[in-house]
Design a protein around this motif. Structure first.
Motif, PDB file in Angstrom:
ATOM      1  N   ALA A 240      60.689 106.074 130.718  1.00  0.00           N
ATOM      2  CA  ALA A 240      60.813 106.377 129.286  1.00  0.00           C
ATOM      3  C   ALA A 240      60.886 105.122 128.425  1.00  0.00           C
ATOM      4  CB  ALA A 240      62.051 107.235 129.043  1.00  0.00           C
ATOM      5  N   SER A 241      61.204 103.997 129.033  1.00  0.00           N
ATOM      6  CA  SER A 241      61.343 102.755 128.271  1.00  0.00           C
ATOM      7  C   SER A 241      59.981 102.096 128.042  1.00  0.00           C
ATOM      8  CB  SER A 241      62.259 101.783 129.019  1.00  0.00           C
ATOM      9  OG  SER A 241      62.234 100.510 128.406  1.00  0.00           O
ATOM     10  N   PRO A 242      59.700 101.621 126.806  1.00  0.00           N
ATOM     11  CA  PRO A 242      58.427 100.933 126.573  1.00  0.00           C
ATOM     12  C   PRO A 242      58.297  99.626 127.344  1.00  0.00           C
ATOM     13  CG  PRO A 242      59.875 100.783 124.653  1.00  0.00           C
ATOM     14  CD  PRO A 242      60.501 101.759 125.593  1.00  0.00           C
ATOM     15  N   SER A 243      59.423  99.084 127.799  1.00  0.00           N
ATOM     16  CA  SER A 243      59.402  97.854 128.594  1.00  0.00           C
ATOM     17  C   SER A 243      59.789  98.116 130.045  1.00  0.00           C
ATOM     18  CB  SER A 243      60.337  96.808 127.975  1.00  0.00           C
ATOM     19  OG  SER A 243      61.644  97.324 127.817  1.00  0.00           O
ATOM     20  N   GLY A 244      59.525  99.339 130.516  1.00  0.00           N
ATOM     21  CA  GLY A 244      59.931  99.724 131.863  1.00  0.00           C
ATOM     22  C   GLY A 244      59.344  98.841 132.949  1.00  0.00           C
ATOM     23  N   ALA A 245      58.075  98.452 132.798  1.00  0.00           N
ATOM     24  CA  ALA A 245      57.428  97.626 133.826  1.00  0.00           C
ATOM     25  C   ALA A 245      58.102  96.262 133.944  1.00  0.00           C
ATOM     26  CB  ALA A 245      55.947  97.466 133.504  1.00  0.00           C
ATOM     27  N   SER A 246      58.388  95.634 132.818  1.00  0.00           N
ATOM     28  CA  SER A 246      59.033  94.319 132.873  1.00  0.00           C
ATOM     29  C   SER A 246      60.476  94.427 133.345  1.00  0.00           C
ATOM     30  CB  SER A 246      58.974  93.640 131.501  1.00  0.00           C
ATOM     31  OG  SER A 246      59.610  94.429 130.513  1.00  0.00           O
ATOM     32  N   ILE A 247      61.160  95.513 132.973  1.00  0.00           N
ATOM     33  CA  ILE A 247      62.521  95.728 133.463  1.00  0.00           C
ATOM     34  C   ILE A 247      62.517  95.868 134.976  1.00  0.00           C
ATOM     35  CG2 ILE A 247      64.466  97.342 133.504  1.00  0.00           C
ATOM     36  CD1 ILE A 247      63.816  98.004 130.581  1.00  0.00           C
ATOM     37  N   THR A 248      61.540  96.594 135.500  1.00  0.00           N
ATOM     38  CA  THR A 248      61.440  96.783 136.952  1.00  0.00           C
ATOM     39  C   THR A 248      61.247  95.455 137.664  1.00  0.00           C
ATOM     40  OG1 THR A 248      60.557  99.021 136.728  1.00  0.00           O
ATOM     41  CG2 THR A 248      60.068  97.851 138.777  1.00  0.00           C
ATOM     42  N   ARG A 249      60.355  94.629 137.161  1.00  0.00           N
ATOM     43  CA  ARG A 249      60.104  93.330 137.806  1.00  0.00           C
ATOM     44  C   ARG A 249      61.339  92.432 137.745  1.00  0.00           C
ATOM     45  NH1 ARG A 249      54.827  94.543 135.766  1.00  0.00           N
ATOM     46  NH2 ARG A 249      55.277  93.643 133.721  1.00  0.00           N
ATOM     47  N   ARG A 250      62.058  92.490 136.630  1.00  0.00           N
ATOM     48  CA  ARG A 250      63.296  91.697 136.529  1.00  0.00           C
ATOM     49  C   ARG A 250      64.348  92.230 137.492  1.00  0.00           C
ATOM     50  NH1 ARG A 250      62.279  91.947 130.904  1.00  0.00           N
ATOM     51  NH2 ARG A 250      63.914  93.518 130.610  1.00  0.00           N
ATOM     52  N   ARG A 251      64.377  93.542 137.657  1.00  0.00           N
ATOM     53  CA  ARG A 251      65.347  94.147 138.569  1.00  0.00           C
ATOM     54  C   ARG A 251      65.088  93.706 140.011  1.00  0.00           C
ATOM     55  NH1 ARG A 251      66.430 100.607 138.487  1.00  0.00           N
ATOM     56  NH2 ARG A 251      67.273 100.100 136.416  1.00  0.00           N
ATOM     57  N   VAL A 252      63.829  93.691 140.410  1.00  0.00           N
ATOM     58  CA  VAL A 252      63.476  93.206 141.750  1.00  0.00           C
ATOM     59  C   VAL A 252      63.982  91.782 141.934  1.00  0.00           C
ATOM     60  CG1 VAL A 252      61.569  92.547 143.262  1.00  0.00           C
ATOM     61  CG2 VAL A 252      61.487  94.728 142.044  1.00  0.00           C
ATOM     62  N   LYS A 253      63.716  90.932 140.967  1.00  0.00           N
ATOM     63  CA  LYS A 253      64.119  89.529 141.046  1.00  0.00           C
ATOM     64  C   LYS A 253      65.634  89.396 141.103  1.00  0.00           C
ATOM     65  CE  LYS A 253      63.301  85.073 138.729  1.00  0.00           C
ATOM     66  NZ  LYS A 253      64.692  84.627 138.574  1.00  0.00           N
ATOM     67  N   ARG A 254      66.330  90.108 140.231  1.00  0.00           N
ATOM     68  CA  ARG A 254      67.789  89.982 140.154  1.00  0.00           C
ATOM     69  C   ARG A 254      68.470  90.498 141.426  1.00  0.00           C
ATOM     70  NH1 ARG A 254      68.277  92.375 135.722  1.00  0.00           N
ATOM     71  NH2 ARG A 254      69.068  94.423 136.335  1.00  0.00           N
ATOM     72  N   LEU A 255      68.020  91.645 141.934  1.00  0.00           N
ATOM     73  CA  LEU A 255      68.633  92.190 143.140  1.00  0.00           C
ATOM     74  C   LEU A 255      68.338  91.313 144.358  1.00  0.00           C
ATOM     75  CD1 LEU A 255      68.031  96.029 142.690  1.00  0.00           C
ATOM     76  CD2 LEU A 255      70.233  94.843 142.720  1.00  0.00           C
ATOM     77  N   ALA A 256      67.119  90.819 144.459  1.00  0.00           N
ATOM     78  CA  ALA A 256      66.780  89.944 145.586  1.00  0.00           C
ATOM     79  C   ALA A 256      67.638  88.685 145.568  1.00  0.00           C
ATOM     80  CB  ALA A 256      65.297  89.577 145.540  1.00  0.00           C
ATOM     81  N   GLU A 257      67.794  88.093 144.406  1.00  0.00           N
ATOM     82  CA  GLU A 257      68.593  86.871 144.308  1.00  0.00           C
ATOM     83  C   GLU A 257      70.072  87.146 144.581  1.00  0.00           C
ATOM     84  OE1 GLU A 257      67.712  85.454 140.405  1.00  0.00           O
ATOM     85  OE2 GLU A 257      65.890  84.384 141.042  1.00  0.00           O
ATOM     86  N   SER A 258      70.582  88.283 144.123  1.00  0.00           N
ATOM     87  CA  SER A 258      72.010  88.577 144.296  1.00  0.00           C
ATOM     88  C   SER A 258      72.382  88.784 145.757  1.00  0.00           C
ATOM     89  CB  SER A 258      72.398  89.810 143.480  1.00  0.00           C
ATOM     90  OG  SER A 258      71.821  90.991 144.014  1.00  0.00           O
ATOM     91  N   LEU A 259      71.411  89.202 146.590  1.00  0.00           N
ATOM     92  CA  LEU A 259      71.688  89.458 147.998  1.00  0.00           C
ATOM     93  C   LEU A 259      70.938  88.503 148.924  1.00  0.00           C
ATOM     94  CD1 LEU A 259      71.752  93.352 147.951  1.00  0.00           C
ATOM     95  CD2 LEU A 259      73.679  91.794 148.105  1.00  0.00           C
ATOM     96  N   ASP A 260      70.415  87.427 148.353  1.00  0.00           N
ATOM     97  CA  ASP A 260      69.751  86.367 149.133  1.00  0.00           C
ATOM     98  C   ASP A 260      68.607  86.908 149.976  1.00  0.00           C
ATOM     99  OD1 ASP A 260      71.610  84.403 148.201  1.00  0.00           O
ATOM    100  OD2 ASP A 260      73.060  85.128 149.673  1.00  0.00           O
ATOM    101  N   LEU A 261      67.768  87.744 149.372  1.00  0.00           N
ATOM    102  CA  LEU A 261      66.615  88.308 150.060  1.00  0.00           C
ATOM    103  C   LEU A 261      65.331  87.780 149.431  1.00  0.00           C
ATOM    104  CD1 LEU A 261      67.730  92.044 150.411  1.00  0.00           C
ATOM    105  CD2 LEU A 261      67.951  90.207 152.086  1.00  0.00           C
ATOM    106  N   ASP A 262      64.257  87.845 150.189  1.00  0.00           N
ATOM    107  CA  ASP A 262      62.964  87.401 149.705  1.00  0.00           C
ATOM    108  C   ASP A 262      62.430  88.396 148.670  1.00  0.00           C
ATOM    109  OD1 ASP A 262      59.801  87.589 150.010  1.00  0.00           O
ATOM    110  OD2 ASP A 262      60.415  85.544 150.522  1.00  0.00           O
ATOM    111  N   GLN A 263      62.103  87.896 147.494  1.00  0.00           N
ATOM    112  CA  GLN A 263      61.678  88.767 146.400  1.00  0.00           C
ATOM    113  C   GLN A 263      60.393  89.527 146.719  1.00  0.00           C
ATOM    114  OE1 GLN A 263      61.749  86.843 142.553  1.00  0.00           O
ATOM    115  NE2 GLN A 263      60.173  88.201 141.749  1.00  0.00           N
ATOM    116  N   GLU A 264      59.446  88.872 147.359  1.00  0.00           N
ATOM    117  CA  GLU A 264      58.183  89.530 147.670  1.00  0.00           C
ATOM    118  C   GLU A 264      58.344  90.611 148.741  1.00  0.00           C
ATOM    119  OE1 GLU A 264      54.961  89.533 146.361  1.00  0.00           O
ATOM    120  OE2 GLU A 264      56.265  88.777 144.778  1.00  0.00           O
TER     121      GLU A 264
END
Length: 300
Positions: A240-264
């Motif tokens: 529903a968010s007009p910026s949903g795609a960018s929010i999703t990509r930021r979420r991947v990055k933030r969660l990966a970094e918070s748990l020391d996992l590879d983002q890709e």
């Protein structure tokens, strides 16, 4: 007392009738009464809306201690859930008090079912959920019989290929998801015991710890697979968010970094799991869910 299963559970069983859901429902009243009588439990009420993997009954033990009685059909793999909860022994997850996994019976400590991490603001919810998930990533017991990520996703991949063959609209996404899976399994990192179906609604408030995980469908594999399901939490809000795609990509990055996992690797497993869920939703007659999931997958 009548042990009437909530509609959410009935719908879930209806989606997988070939797995013996109807037969289990016929036996459920007798199984529930037997489990209650054997443990001298006092029944308070059936939890509603409850979950999709079993009947949840709020009870009290003979000494008055509140607890939860869960009755799960064979398709929910109660033996595996029991083994995982025993391995975690209350660290990051609900504590197992008693079990008869052969009959799908688990007696669990009482948490606060009305208060999940999902009730928190989004940023706080993701932080608390990720912290809970980290505690569960332990080495599986020696000689364990848990399903592996390779085995589970192999079965799912077969169903995805079949679905793509009858629905060419999703074929490009299915191809991308299957290619990501092959690449991820070619060089997997260290394996851990995973929750398997982790999301915000699976983390409930507790007494001995602020947040504890419930309802695992455990699997052994890399941690990014477990975290992938959390990435798409509140997918309806993202779409529903007009910026949903960018929010999703930021979420991947933030969660990966918070748990020391590879983002890709996290992105790849998020893609696979979203497409698999979307194809399955189409197959069982949930077109709205399928549309949301496949649009989300397209952003990855």
């Amino acid at each position: 007392m009548a042990f009437e299963p909530p509609q959410r559970l009935l719908r879930a069983l209806g989606e997988t009738q070939r797995d013996g859901g109807a037969e289990w429902l016929d036996k459920l009243p007798g199984l529930a009464r037997q489990a209650v009588d054997l443990r001298e439990l006092t029944v308070e009420r059936v939890q509603a809306p409850g979950g999709r993997s079993g009947l949840v009954v709020l009870v009290r033990q003979a000494d008055g201690t509140p607890a939860v009685l869960k009755l799960a059909p064979p398709r929910a793999r109660p033996e595996s859930e029991c083994a995982a909860l025993a391995r975690w022994d209350g660290f990051g997850a609900v504590r197992l008090l008693d079990a008869d996994p052969g009959h799908g019976v688990l007696l669990l400590e009482r948490l606060h079912p009305e208060m999940s991490v999902r009730s928190l603001p989004e940023a706080k919810a993701l932080l608390e959920a990720a912290g809970t998930l980290r505690r569960l990533w332990v080495e599986p017991s020696s000689g364990h019989s848990f399903e592996t990520v390779a085995g589970r996703t192999g079965r799912q991949a077969e169903a995805m290929r079949a679905g793509a063959g009858t629905d060419p609209d999703v074929a490009p996404l299915v191809d991308a998801a299957l290619a990501a899976r092959e690449e991820l399994l070619a060089d997997p990192p260290e394996e851990r015991l995973l929750h398997g179906t982790f999301r915000q609604s699976k983390v409930l408030a507790g007494e001995r710890m602020p947040w504890l995980a419930v309802g695992p469908d455990p699997v052994v594999g890399e941690c990014a697979f477990d975290l992938a399901r959390l990435v798409r939490d509140r997918v309806e809000d993202l779409i529903a968010s007009p910026s949903g795609a960018s929010i999703t990509r930021r979420r991947v990055k933030r969660l990966a970094e918070s748990l020391d996992l590879d983002q890709e690797r996290l992105r790849g497993w998020t893609l696979f799991r979203a497409v698999e869920s979307g194809v399955r939703a189409r197959r069982v007659g949930r077109p709205q869910d399928a549309e949301l999931l496949l649009e989300f997958a397209g952003w990855l």
